[in-house]
Design a protein around this motif. Structure first.
Motif, PDB file in Angstrom:
ATOM      1  N   GLY A  32       6.750 -17.048  11.437  1.00 46.69           N
ATOM      2  CA  GLY A  32       6.663 -16.490  10.075  1.00 46.69           C
ATOM      3  C   GLY A  32       5.498 -15.514   9.936  1.00 46.69           C
ATOM      4  O   GLY A  32       4.573 -15.522  10.750  1.00 46.69           O
ATOM      5  N   LEU A  33       5.584 -14.705   8.898  1.00 52.17           N
ATOM      6  CA  LEU A  33       4.576 -13.650   8.720  1.00 52.17           C
ATOM      7  C   LEU A  33       4.049 -13.694   7.284  1.00 52.17           C
ATOM      8  O   LEU A  33       4.813 -13.786   6.320  1.00 52.17           O
ATOM      9  N   ILE A  34       2.711 -13.640   7.190  1.00 48.69           N
ATOM     10  CA  ILE A  34       2.077 -13.530   5.864  1.00 48.69           C
ATOM     11  C   ILE A  34       1.325 -12.195   5.844  1.00 48.69           C
ATOM     12  O   ILE A  34       0.586 -11.875   6.782  1.00 48.69           O
ATOM     13  N   VAL A  35       1.539 -11.407   4.802  1.00 48.02           N
ATOM     14  CA  VAL A  35       0.852 -10.111   4.717  1.00 48.02           C
ATOM     15  C   VAL A  35      -0.167 -10.164   3.576  1.00 48.02           C
ATOM     16  O   VAL A  35       0.191 -10.457   2.433  1.00 48.02           O
ATOM     17  N   TYR A  36      -1.450  -9.945   3.952  1.00 51.53           N
ATOM     18  CA  TYR A  36      -2.494  -9.827   2.938  1.00 51.53           C
ATOM     19  C   TYR A  36      -2.579  -8.336   2.559  1.00 51.53           C
ATOM     20  O   TYR A  36      -2.933  -7.505   3.409  1.00 51.53           O
ATOM     21  N   LEU A  37      -2.227  -8.058   1.339  1.00 53.92           N
ATOM     22  CA  LEU A  37      -2.267  -6.651   0.902  1.00 53.92           C
ATOM     23  C   LEU A  37      -3.687  -6.365   0.408  1.00 53.92           C
ATOM     24  O   LEU A  37      -4.097  -6.819  -0.659  1.00 53.92           O
ATOM     25  N   VAL A  38      -4.466  -5.675   1.238  1.00 52.44           N
ATOM     26  CA  VAL A  38      -5.871  -5.396   0.916  1.00 52.44           C
ATOM     27  C   VAL A  38      -5.910  -4.090   0.106  1.00 52.44           C
ATOM     28  O   VAL A  38      -5.637  -3.013   0.663  1.00 52.44           O
ATOM     29  N   ALA A  39      -6.178  -4.219  -1.178  1.00 51.32           N
ATOM     30  CA  ALA A  39      -6.052  -3.030  -2.034  1.00 51.32           C
ATOM     31  C   ALA A  39      -7.215  -2.951  -3.020  1.00 51.32           C
ATOM     32  O   ALA A  39      -7.935  -3.923  -3.234  1.00 51.32           O
ATOM     33  N   GLY A  97      -1.794  -2.706  -4.747  1.00 50.13           N
ATOM     34  CA  GLY A  97      -1.204  -3.818  -4.000  1.00 50.13           C
ATOM     35  C   GLY A  97       0.318  -3.806  -4.068  1.00 50.13           C
ATOM     36  O   GLY A  97       0.995  -4.037  -3.063  1.00 50.13           O
ATOM     37  N   HIS A  98       0.870  -3.504  -5.269  1.00 53.33           N
ATOM     38  CA  HIS A  98       2.331  -3.428  -5.419  1.00 53.33           C
ATOM     39  C   HIS A  98       2.926  -2.342  -4.547  1.00 53.33           C
ATOM     40  O   HIS A  98       3.961  -2.527  -3.890  1.00 53.33           O
ATOM     41  N   GLU A  99       2.226  -1.240  -4.526  1.00 51.48           N
ATOM     42  CA  GLU A  99       2.716  -0.110  -3.699  1.00 51.48           C
ATOM     43  C   GLU A  99       2.766  -0.520  -2.220  1.00 51.48           C
ATOM     44  O   GLU A  99       3.736  -0.267  -1.516  1.00 51.48           O
ATOM     45  N   LEU A 100       1.642  -1.132  -1.828  1.00 50.11           N
ATOM     46  CA  LEU A 100       1.575  -1.546  -0.406  1.00 50.11           C
ATOM     47  C   LEU A 100       2.690  -2.553  -0.081  1.00 50.11           C
ATOM     48  O   LEU A 100       3.303  -2.504   0.990  1.00 50.11           O
ATOM     49  N   ARG A 101       2.939  -3.407  -1.039  1.00 47.46           N
ATOM     50  CA  ARG A 101       3.974  -4.420  -0.821  1.00 47.46           C
ATOM     51  C   ARG A 101       5.336  -3.764  -0.603  1.00 47.46           C
ATOM     52  O   ARG A 101       6.095  -4.158   0.298  1.00 47.46           O
ATOM     53  N   LEU A 102       5.606  -2.735  -1.452  1.00 44.93           N
ATOM     54  CA  LEU A 102       6.875  -2.020  -1.337  1.00 44.93           C
ATOM     55  C   LEU A 102       6.983  -1.349   0.029  1.00 44.93           C
ATOM     56  O   LEU A 102       8.023  -1.423   0.705  1.00 44.93           O
ATOM     57  N   GLU A 103       5.854  -0.782   0.416  1.00 39.77           N
ATOM     58  CA  GLU A 103       5.796  -0.062   1.708  1.00 39.77           C
ATOM     59  C   GLU A 103       6.098  -1.023   2.870  1.00 39.77           C
ATOM     60  O   GLU A 103       6.940  -0.751   3.724  1.00 39.77           O
ATOM     61  N   GLY A 117      14.210  -5.749  10.231  1.00 37.62           N
ATOM     62  CA  GLY A 117      15.090  -6.921  10.042  1.00 37.62           C
ATOM     63  C   GLY A 117      14.286  -8.183   9.810  1.00 37.62           C
ATOM     64  O   GLY A 117      14.696  -9.281  10.205  1.00 37.62           O
ATOM     65  N   GLY A 118      13.124  -8.033   9.170  1.00 41.54           N
ATOM     66  CA  GLY A 118      12.294  -9.216   8.936  1.00 41.54           C
ATOM     67  C   GLY A 118      11.872  -9.342   7.484  1.00 41.54           C
ATOM     68  O   GLY A 118      12.257  -8.552   6.639  1.00 41.54           O
ATOM     69  N   CYS A 119      11.092 -10.330   7.232  1.00 39.30           N
ATOM     70  CA  CYS A 119      10.571 -10.526   5.891  1.00 39.30           C
ATOM     71  C   CYS A 119       9.189 -11.168   6.000  1.00 39.30           C
ATOM     72  O   CYS A 119       8.790 -11.577   7.099  1.00 39.30           O
ATOM     73  N   ALA A 120       8.514 -11.262   4.886  1.00 38.66           N
ATOM     74  CA  ALA A 120       7.152 -11.807   4.922  1.00 38.66           C
ATOM     75  C   ALA A 120       6.789 -12.410   3.570  1.00 38.66           C
ATOM     76  O   ALA A 120       7.453 -12.182   2.571  1.00 38.66           O
ATOM     77  N   THR A 121       5.726 -13.183   3.609  1.00 39.68           N
ATOM     78  CA  THR A 121       5.140 -13.695   2.363  1.00 39.68           C
ATOM     79  C   THR A 121       3.939 -12.797   2.055  1.00 39.68           C
ATOM     80  O   THR A 121       3.208 -12.433   2.989  1.00 39.68           O
ATOM     81  N   PHE A 122       3.765 -12.474   0.788  1.00 42.40           N
ATOM     82  CA  PHE A 122       2.699 -11.516   0.445  1.00 42.40           C
ATOM     83  C   PHE A 122       1.601 -12.174  -0.376  1.00 42.40           C
ATOM     84  O   PHE A 122       1.867 -13.045  -1.214  1.00 42.40           O
ATOM     85  N   ARG A 123       0.360 -11.745  -0.082  1.00 43.02           N
ATOM     86  CA  ARG A 123      -0.779 -12.115  -0.923  1.00 43.02           C
ATOM     87  C   ARG A 123      -1.551 -10.815  -1.179  1.00 43.02           C
ATOM     88  O   ARG A 123      -1.780 -10.045  -0.242  1.00 43.02           O
ATOM     89  N   THR A 124      -1.940 -10.631  -2.393  1.00 45.39           N
ATOM     90  CA  THR A 124      -2.721  -9.417  -2.692  1.00 45.39           C
ATOM     91  C   THR A 124      -4.193  -9.786  -2.790  1.00 45.39           C
ATOM     92  O   THR A 124      -4.563 -10.702  -3.531  1.00 45.39           O
ATOM     93  N   VAL A 148       1.735 -15.822  11.400  1.00 45.62           N
ATOM     94  CA  VAL A 148       0.872 -14.691  11.743  1.00 45.62           C
ATOM     95  C   VAL A 148       0.479 -14.002  10.425  1.00 45.62           C
ATOM     96  O   VAL A 148       1.307 -13.847   9.526  1.00 45.62           O
ATOM     97  N   VAL A 149      -0.806 -13.652  10.348  1.00 38.34           N
ATOM     98  CA  VAL A 149      -1.288 -12.999   9.125  1.00 38.34           C
ATOM     99  C   VAL A 149      -1.637 -11.544   9.446  1.00 38.34           C
ATOM    100  O   VAL A 149      -2.270 -11.259  10.471  1.00 38.34           O
ATOM    101  N   LEU A 150      -1.222 -10.645   8.573  1.00 37.63           N
ATOM    102  CA  LEU A 150      -1.574  -9.227   8.753  1.00 37.63           C
ATOM    103  C   LEU A 150      -2.391  -8.784   7.532  1.00 37.63           C
ATOM    104  O   LEU A 150      -1.965  -8.982   6.390  1.00 37.63           O
ATOM    105  N   ALA A 151      -3.551  -8.229   7.824  1.00 42.82           N
ATOM    106  CA  ALA A 151      -4.312  -7.628   6.719  1.00 42.82           C
ATOM    107  C   ALA A 151      -3.863  -6.168   6.634  1.00 42.82           C
ATOM    108  O   ALA A 151      -4.135  -5.373   7.536  1.00 42.82           O
ATOM    109  N   TYR A 152      -3.169  -5.820   5.586  1.00 43.20           N
ATOM    110  CA  TYR A 152      -2.548  -4.483   5.496  1.00 43.20           C
ATOM    111  C   TYR A 152      -3.230  -3.685   4.375  1.00 43.20           C
ATOM    112  O   TYR A 152      -3.253  -4.100   3.223  1.00 43.20           O
ATOM    113  N   ASP A 153      -3.773  -2.535   4.823  1.00 43.49           N
ATOM    114  CA  ASP A 153      -4.450  -1.704   3.812  1.00 43.49           C
ATOM    115  C   ASP A 153      -3.803  -0.324   3.700  1.00 43.49           C
ATOM    116  O   ASP A 153      -4.351   0.590   3.085  1.00 43.49           O
TER     117      ASP A 153
END
Lengths: 280, 805
Positions: free
Chosen positions: A195-202, A208-214, A223-230, A168-173
C-alpha cells in the motif's frame, strides 16, 4: 509512465555483511525483480583497516575472547576475503531462482569513496543505515553520512525494521524529485504489496488539493491508488511523529530543498527509524 | 420278608397344579426377592457390609445356577443407595512429565474441569495475544531492550570520544575492533608516524593501549548486561502473562474451591504457562511437525495438548455406586493401559493416552469377574492379587513390568482402590485355589456358596412358580398355564435327581421355557400348555439321545448280551448311568461272578485291568467284609471269587453295582439261579444293608426301555434301594406300565430282601446258634463255604505233611 518506471536500470547495494545491509539486499532484490533492473552487490575492502595494520601498535580486540593481539596485514586480508565470500554466498542465496540479472563485485579503497564511485552508474543506491557499527550503536555511521550528503542520485538508506511489510510513504511536494519519487514509491509498494500513503507537503490546504489531484492522475496512469495526508508546512518533528503514528514502512523523500540536504538531512535520518529513499 | 412293590403313584413326585398360586404366568408381577440361595445371599450381604480389606467374594456354584443374575440383583440393590464415586482425570505433571498426576473430584466435576481446560486454551491464547500486541506492552518491552542499547551507546560513545580526543577512532575489523589514529576521517599513513618524536609516538602507543584495555573491559561486561536485560524482559513477561491468565483461571478456581488437588494443579498450570507461553503461538507448521501422539488429531495445538485433561472416569450420569461386570478380563481391560503411537519410527505416548480399565470404572463399587476367565488370561490373576493386596491401582504395561521392552513409557499416579471384587466360578476352582494359592484365602475371605437345588416344600414350590413366571415375562414368552408350570416344576425335580428338591439350574430352566414357548407357537397355542412343556422335554431328549439309542440297539440285537428273562446262576443285570454332556441315561450291564477255593479274596477284574475306579473297588472289597462277617464265623473264608462287568469296555466307577455284585456272588456260591427279568441297583455295606445310589431314574428307565423293546412279559422290574424312593421322578410311560402291572419296581433295604426277590427262595434267618436253614439261600451259601473251608484245610494239612516228610 511505464517508460519512466523502467528508468531504474541498475540498483547497487552496498554490502558489509551487517544485518542491515542484508535486509537492504533482500528488499533490493524484490525491487530489481519488479523493475526488471540489474542488481549489483558491492563489497568494499576498507583501505583504512589495511593501513591500520601497518601501524606498529595496532592490536585487535575480540568481542568473544579476552585479551588482544597484533593484527597483521596478511591476516586482515584473509579475513576480508572470507567476509566478502560470505556476503557473496548470501547474495547468491537471496537471488537464487529469481528472474534477475545480478552480479557481485569487490573493490578496495575508502568505503564511502568506493561506493560513490561504483554508484555513479547506478540509478538507485541501497545501503544499510547502521552498518557494522559498534555494539549498541543504532545510529548511522560516517560512511552513510558521507554518501547521502554527497551522492546526487537516488539513495535508499535501509533500516533493519524495513523488512516488515508496511505501507510505503511518499512525501510529495510537486517537485521534479517528488515526481521521480512517486514512481519509485509506487514500484516499492508494488514489490512489497504493502500500500501507498502520500504526504502532500504544501504551503496551504488548497495547494494540497492540487497536489492530490496531480498525484491521483499519475497513479491512475500507473493503475494504482493511495491514501492521502496533507501536511501544511511541516517540520521534521511533524514528519517523524506522523510516520510513527502511521506505523509506516519506507518513506520516499525528495531532496530538492536546502533543508533536506547536508547536516539537516543527516539529522532527519537520525530521527527517522524507517527506511528512507532520498530522491535528488 | 415281603417287599412291597411300588405303586404307580410312588414313582413320581407330582406337582399339584392347584398348588400353583396363579392360573397363568401373565397374572404374576416380577419377583423382587431372591429365593433358594440364603447362604449365598447372606455371604454377599456380609461382604458388602463389612467394608474391610480382603473381604472380597468368591461365588461358587455350578454353571447355570443363576449366580450372575443373583449377584447382580443384590449388588445393584445395594449400590443404588451408595454414594456415587468421584470422577477421575489424568493431567500433565509439569515437574515430571512421565509421571502424570491423577485428580479425583466429585461426580460430574470431571467433565467441568475437562471442558474448562479445553476452553481455557483458546481464552488464554486470545488474552495473551491481545496483551502482547498492545502498544503498552510493546513500548515497555522495547524500553527494556533500549536500556542495554543506551548503556552500550553511552559507554562506546565515551570510548569514541576518548579516542577522538587523541585523534584516534575505533574501527571494526571482520573479527573484532582496533584503534587507529585518524586524520580527516582517514587512518594516518605509517610514514606519517615517522615525523613524530619518540615521546609523541610513545604517547600515541600508550593511548591506543589504554583505549584497547578500556574497550576490552567493556566487551567483557556485555554478556552480563544482556543477561540482566533478558531477565528483566522475562520478569516483565511473567507479570504480563500472570496478570492475563489469572482471571481466566479464577473461574475454575471458584468451581473447585473445595478441592485442593485441583487448586494445586491450576497453580501448576499457571506457573507452567508462564514458562512455556510460546506454545500458544506456535504456527500451524510447527504444530504439524510436533504432531500430538494421538492419531487423527494432528491439528491439536501443543498448548491444548499440554493443558487438556484426560478424563478417564465420568460419573456425571451415574446413580449410586458402580457395579461393573468385565466379560473379557484381560490384563489391560482390567487394570487399564498406556497406549503408544509410532511416530518417525519411535513409539511415543503422553498422559492423554492413558486408558481406564474395569477397576477404574468399578472403584467405589463392585467388580464382578468370571474366575476361570481371569485365571486363563496371562498375568491377570497375579495382577489382580497384587492390586487387592496393595490397595492401589497402578497402570503399567506387561512389557514394562517384566522389563521386556525398554520403550520410554509413563508411570501414572496410582489410584487408591476401594472396590469389592466378586469372582464367580465352579466349586472345583474355588477349592483348588483355596488349596494351592496361599494368598487366595487372604484376599477372598467370603465364599458365597450357590446351591444347585433347593428343598421342594410347598412354600419353595410356590416361590419357584413365581421364578418361572418372572423368567417367562422377562423372556417375553407366551404365558404358561398352571398345568404347564406344574410340569416345569416336576421336570426341575427330575433335573435335580430328587423328587423332594428343585433344581436351581436357571439356565436349563430358561431353556426349557423358551423351547416350550416355541413348540406352543408351532402347536398354535396362545398359552403354553403342559403338553407343550412335555413335548419340549421329549424333543430335547430326542435331540440328545442318539448315543443311548445306539447302545441300546446293540443290546436289542444281542451284540451286547443282557438277558431279560430266564434263570442264571452267578449272573445278574446291574445298572449304570452314563453322562454325556448334559444328558444322562441308564444302561443295563451283565455282571457275573465265579468262585473257587481260595484264601477269601474277591477279585475285581475291572480293577485288575485298571478299568475300575477306586470307589468301585472299595464296593467290591466291602463284599469280602460282608461274606466274612456273615458266613465265616466258624471257619475261615476259603473261597476266591471273580467279579466282572461283562462286555464293559469303558471303565466302571462308583459302588452302585455292589449289591448286584453281591447277589451274583451269593448265587454263584449257593448255585441258586437269579431271575434275569430283574435288574438291580444299590450299594451295600458290610452288614448287608442296601444304600442309596445316584441316577435311579435313569437306571430304571434304561432297563425298562430294553424290556419294552423286547416285549414286556409282566415279570420284569428293577430292585432299587429303599432310600432312593424320594428320588423317583420317572417318565410317564414307565409309570403307566407299572400301573398296568407289566413292570415292577421294588424298594429293598437289605440284601436278604433282594435275594429273595431275585431267586424266589427265602434268604433265611440264622437260628440261635447262628446257623441258617439249609434250604435258604444263606444256608446254602453257608454250607458251600463251610465245605470249601474244610477242603482247603485238608489240602493245607496234606501239603504241610508232605513238606515235613
Amino acid at each position: 509512465m511505464e517508460k519512466q518506471m523502467s528508468s531504474i536500470k541498475q540498483i547497487l547495494v552496498a554490502l558489509d555483511g551487517s544485518q542491515s545491509s542484508i535486509s537492504a539486499l533482500e528488499s533490493g532484490v524484490k525491487l530489481a525483480v519488479r523493475l526488471n533492473a540489474e542488481l549489483v552487490g558491492l563489497f568494499v575492502e576498507d583501505i583504512n583497516l589495511l593501513r591500520a595494520t601497518q601501524l606498529p601498535f595496532t592490536q585487535e580486540i575480540s568481542m568473544f575472547s579476552s585479551g588482544y593481539r597484533r593484527l597483521e596485514a596478511l591476516e586482515l586480508e584473509r579475513q576480508l576475503r572470507v567476509q566478502a565470500d560470505r556476503v557473496r554466498r548470501i547474495m547468491e542465496r537471496i537471488t537464487h531462482a529469481k528472474n534477475l540479472s545480478a552480479r557481485f563485485q569487490v573493490v578496495r579503497g575508502s568505503v564511502a569513496e568506493e561506493i560513490l564511485i561504483a554508484s555513479k552508474d547506478a540509478d538507485l543506491l541501497m545501503l544499510g543505515k547502521t552498518g557494522r557499527s559498534l555494539p549498541g550503536f543504532g545510529r548511522f555511521g560516517s560512511t552513510v553520512r558521507s554518501v547521502v550528503v554527497r551522492r546526487p542520485g537516488m539513495t535508499l538508506v535501509w533500516h533493519l525494521d524495513g523488512a516488515a511489510i508496511r505501507p510505503v510513504v511518499l512525501a510529495y511536494d510537486g517537485s521534479e524529485s517528488a515526481g521521480k519519487g512517486l514512481l519509485v514509491a509506487f514500484s516499492l509498494q508494488e514489490s512489497q504489496d504493502s500500500g501507498l500513503i502520500v504526504y502532500l507537503v504544501a504551503e496551504s490546504q488548497e495547494k494540497g488539493h492540487e497536489l492530490r489531484l496531480e498525484v491521483s492522475n499519475k497513479l491512475k496512469e500507473l493503475g494504482g491508488c493511495a491514501t492521502f495526508r496533507t501536511l501544511v508546512r511541516p517540520d521534521f518533528a511533524n514528519l517523524t511523529w506522523m510516520l510513527r503514528s502511521e506505523n509506516a514502512g519506507p518513506i520516499v523523500l525528495p531532496c530538492n530543498q536546502k533543508r533536506v540536504s547536508g547536516e539537516h538531512l543527516c539529522s532527519l535520518l537520525e530521527e527517522i527509524t524507517n527506511p528512507v529513499l532520498l530522491v535528488k | 420278608m415281603n417287599v412291597r412293590e411300588l405303586t404307580a403313584d410312588q414313582l413320581c413326585h407330582r406337582c399339584d397344579p392347584e398348588s400353583i398360586p396363579f392360573a397363568s404366568t401373565d397374572e404374576v408381577g416380577p419377583l423382587d426377592k431372591v429365593i433358594g440361595q440364603p447362604r449365598a445371599v447372606a455371604a454377599l450381604n456380609f461382604a458388602i457390609g463389612i467394608d474391610k480389606k480382603g473381604y472380597n467374594v468368591f461365588a461358587l456354584g455350578e454353571t447355570g445356577t443363576g449366580k450372575y443374575s443373583l449377584i447382580r440383583h443384590i449388588l445393584d440393590k445395594h449400590a443404588e443407595g451408595e454414594q456415587v464415586p468421584e470422577d477421575l482425570c489424568y493431567v500433565n505433571n509439569f515437574k515430571e512429565q512421565y509421571k502424570p498426576r491423577l485428580l479425583s473430584m466429585a461426580a460430574g466435576k470431571g467433565k467441568e474441569l475437562a471442558e474448562g481446560m479445553k476452553n481455557l486454551e483458546d481464552e488464554i491464547r486470545t488474552g495473551l495475544r491481545a496483551a502482547f500486541e498492545s502498544e503498552d506492552y510493546q513500548n515497555r518491552l522495547q524500553s527494556i531492550g533500549e536500556e542495554i542499547k543506551e548503556k552500550q551507546q553511552e559507554i562506546f560513545q565515551t570510548i569514541q570520544n576518548k579516542a577522538a580526543e587523541h585523534d584516534m577512532a575505533p574501527l571494526r575489523t571482520p573479527a573484532g575492533l582496533i584503534f587507529a589514529p585518524v586524520k580527516d576521517g582517514e587512518v594516518v599513513r605509517p610514514d606519517e608516524l615517522k615525523n613524530l618524536s619518540k615521546e609523541e609516538r610513545k604517547e600515541l602507543e600508550d593511548k591506543a593501549a589504554d583505549l584497547q584495555k578500556e574497550a576490552q573491559r567493556l566487551f567483557q561486561k556485555m554478556p552480563q548486561w544482556q543477561r540482566e536485560i533478558n531477565e528483566k524482559q522475562k520478569q516483565f513477561n511473567r507479570e504480563v502473562i500472570q496478570y492475563t491468565i489469572s482471571p481466566l483461571l479464577q473461574d475454575l478456581r471458584d468451581k473447585f474451591h473445595d478441592n485442593n488437588q485441583v487448586l494445586e494443579y491450576l497453580t501448576a498450570v499457571e506457573m507452567d504457562i508462564i514458562e512455556n507461553v510460546y506454545l500458544f503461538f506456535q504456527d500451524e507448521g510447527q504444530q504439524a511437525a510436533l504432531a500430538s501422539p494421538t492419531g487423527g488429531r494432528g491439528g491439536e495445538s501443543q498448548a491444548l495438548r499440554r493443558y487438556k485433561v484426560n478424563q478417564i472416569i465420568d460419573h456425571s450420569e451415574s446413580k449410586g455406586a458402580p457395579v461393573v461386570h468385565e466379560e473379557y478380563p484381560s490384563y489391560q481391560n482390567l487394570f487399564g493401559r498406556v497406549e503408544h503411537m509410532a511416530q518417525m519410527g519411535t513409539l511415543i505416548t503422553d498422559f492423554h493416552m492413558i486408558r481406564s480399565g474395569a477397576f477404574h470404572r468399578a472403584n467405589g463399587g463392585y467388580l464382578v469377574l468370571d474366575a476361570l476367565k481371569v485365571l486363563m488370561e496371562p498375568f491377570t490373576w497375579e495382577g489382580l492379587k497384587r492390586i487387592l493386596r496393595s490397595g492401589e491401582l497402578r497402570i503399567e504395561s506387561l512389557g514394562q513390568r517384566y522389563s521386556l521392552i525398554s520403550t520410554v513409557s509413563l508411570e501414572p499416579e496410582p489410584l487408591p482402590l476401594k472396590v469389592t471384587v466378586v469372582l464367580t466360578g465352579s466349586p472345583l476352582i474355588y477349592y483348588r485355589l483355596k488349596h494351592f494359592d496361599p494368598e487366595f484365602g487372604e484376599l477372598f475371605k467370603v465364599a458365597a456358596d450357590f446351591t444347585y437345588a433347593i428343598d421342594r416344600n410347598s412354600e419353595n414350590q410356590r416361590e419357584y412358580s413365581r421364578i418361572i413366571a418372572t423368567a417367562v415375562n422377562n423372556e417375553e414368552l407366551r404365558p404358561f398355564t398352571r398345568d404347564a408350570v406344574a410340569r416345569v416344576i416336576e421336570h426341575s425335580s427330575r433335573i435335580a435327581g430328587d423328587g423332594e428338591k428343585l433344581s436351581m439350574h436357571m439356565e436349563g430352566l430358561t431353556d426349557l421355557l423358551r423351547e416350550s414357548d416355541y413348540l406352543a407357537s408351532q402347536n398354535g397355542n396362545s398359552k403354553v400348555e403342559r403338553e407343550d412343556v412335555q413335548q419340549a422335554i421329549d424333543s430335547w431328549t430326542y435331540r440328545s439321545d442318539s448315543i443311548r439309542e445306539r447302545m441300546q440297539e446293540q443290546i436289542y440285537r444281542d451284540i451286547i448280551t443282557v438277558e431279560t428273562e430266564g434263570l442264571r446262576v452267578g449272573q445278574i443285570n446291574g445298572l449304570s448311568v452314563l453322562q454325556l454332556g448334559g444328558f444322562a441315561f441308564g444302561r443295563p450291564s451283565r455282571i457275573t461272578a465265579s468262585i473257587r477255593i481260595g484264601k477269601g479274596d474277591v477279585v475285581d477284574i475291572e480293577r485288575e485291568v485298571a478299568m475300575g475306579g477306586p470307589i468301585h473297588s472299595k464296593g467290591v472289597l466291602i463284599l469280602s467284609g460282608f461274606l466274612g462277617a456273615r458266613y465265616a464265623t466258624e471257619h475261615p473264608l476259603s473261597l476266591s471269587a471273580s467279579l466282572v462287568f461283562e462286555q464293559s469296555y469303558g471303565g466302571i466307577e462308583g459302588d452302585s453295582a455292589s449289591s448286584a455284585e453281591l447277589y451274583a456272588l451269593l448265587s454263584s456260591i449257593s448255585r441258586v439261579p437269579i431271575k434275569q427279568c430283574f435288574a438291580v441297583t444299590g450299594s451295600v455295606d458290610q452288614g448287608g444293608n442296601v444304600q442309596a445310589i445316584g441316577g435311579v431314574n435313569e437306571k430304571i428307565e434304561g432297563f425298562f426301555d430294553i424290556c419294552r423293546a423286547r416285549g414286556l412279559n409282566g415279570d420284569q422290574g428293577v430292585l432299587i434301594p429303599q432310600a432312593n424312593l424320594k428320588h423317583l421322578m420317572l417318565r410317564q410311560n414307565v409309570i403307566d406300565t407299572v400301573r398296568d402291572g407289566k413292570f415292577h419296581i421294588y424298594p429293598v433295604r437289605t440284601i436278604d430282601q433282594g435275594i429273595e426277590l431275585l431267586t424266589g427262595i427265602k434268604a433265611g434267618e440264622p437260628d440261635q446258634s447262628g446257623r441258617y436253614p439249609e434250604d435258604s439261600v444263606n444256608g446254602k451259601v453257608f454250607a458251600v463255604l463251610a465245605d470249601q473251608a474244610e477242603k482247603r484245610l485238608k489240602d493245607m494239612r496234606s501239603a504241610f505233611s508232605a513238606k515235613e516228610e
